[in-house]
Scaffold this motif. Structure first.
Motif, mmCIF file in Angstrom:
data_model
loop_
_atom_site.group_PDB
_atom_site.id
_atom_site.type_symbol
_atom_site.label_atom_id
_atom_site.label_comp_id
_atom_site.label_asym_id
_atom_site.label_seq_id
_atom_site.Cartn_x
_atom_site.Cartn_y
_atom_site.Cartn_z
ATOM 1 N N TYR A 1 0.833 -1.206 0.000
ATOM 2 C CA TYR A 1 0.000 0.000 0.000
ATOM 3 C C TYR A 1 0.865 1.253 0.000
ATOM 4 C CZ TYR A 1 -3.457 3.430 1.575
ATOM 5 O OH TYR A 1 -4.256 4.528 1.682
ATOM 6 N N ALA A 2 1.823 1.294 0.913
ATOM 7 C CA ALA A 2 2.660 2.493 1.050
ATOM 8 C C ALA A 2 3.563 2.705 -0.161
ATOM 9 C CB ALA A 2 3.511 2.391 2.315
ATOM 10 N N ARG A 3 4.150 1.647 -0.658
ATOM 11 C CA ARG A 3 5.142 1.785 -1.723
ATOM 12 C C ARG A 3 4.567 1.814 -3.128
ATOM 13 N NH1 ARG A 3 9.977 -2.104 0.572
ATOM 14 N NH2 ARG A 3 10.275 -0.941 2.502
ATOM 15 N N LYS A 4 3.459 1.113 -3.328
ATOM 16 C CA LYS A 4 2.942 0.991 -4.690
ATOM 17 C C LYS A 4 1.728 1.874 -4.965
ATOM 18 C CE LYS A 4 4.485 -3.805 -4.980
ATOM 19 N NZ LYS A 4 4.022 -5.199 -5.047
ATOM 20 N N LEU A 5 1.087 2.365 -3.927
ATOM 21 C CA LEU A 5 -0.087 3.200 -4.153
ATOM 22 C C LEU A 5 0.201 4.645 -3.795
ATOM 23 C CD1 LEU A 5 -3.415 2.733 -4.621
ATOM 24 C CD2 LEU A 5 -3.333 3.702 -2.330
#
Length: 142
Positions: A56-60
């Motif tokens: 969630y944090a890295r890809k969105l």
């Protein structure tokens, strides 16, 4: 040292999963509700991927996408590393630290049977060490 099946015996086989078409927002809401850090992505009872808070944090967030308009299939880690119920806890620790992962789906004969986290592994090791210490203390005090 114990095996994955020992953790599942204590923890249980409950696994939270969603389909690849679910929107990220709904997945995050489920994770929050269940107080979990990862979800398995299943399609027709087949493990397709895993989605974690890290995804969630890295890809969105960092890519400026919207959680309400992005299907989880765009962000999930496909073909996650899995373990067997007979896999040793030591091997799980090696996998988790070597591959920088915190969750391992447990598969037996091609069927998902559970999920273990780094927290489950650490808890198991601590309990095992407590038992060894207690045994040694009893031995010494004889």
């Amino acid at each position: 040292m114990g095996k994955v099946k020992d953790i599942l015996r204590t923890k249980g086989n409950k696994v939270y999963s969603v389909e690849p078409s679910i929107m990220v927002y709904e997945a995050i809401a489920l994770m929050c509700e269940k107080n979990i850090g990862g979800l398995l992505i299943l399609q027709n009872d087949k493990l397709e991927g895993i989605f974690t808070e890290r995804d969630y944090a890295r890809k969105l967030i960092l890519k400026g996408k919207s959680s309400k308009n992005t299907p989880i299939s765009e962000l999930m880690t496909r073909n996650p590393i899995t373990v067997l119920p007979e896999t040793s806890i030591e091997d799980c620790m090696d996998l988790m630290t070597g591959k920088f992962i915190r969750h391992l789906p447990v598969v037996e004969e091609g069927r998902l049977v559970g999920l273990i986290s780094i927290g489950d592994v650490v808890k198991h090791i601590i309990e095992e060490q407590k038992d060894i210490i207690e045994h040694l203390e009893n031995y010494i005090s004889r």
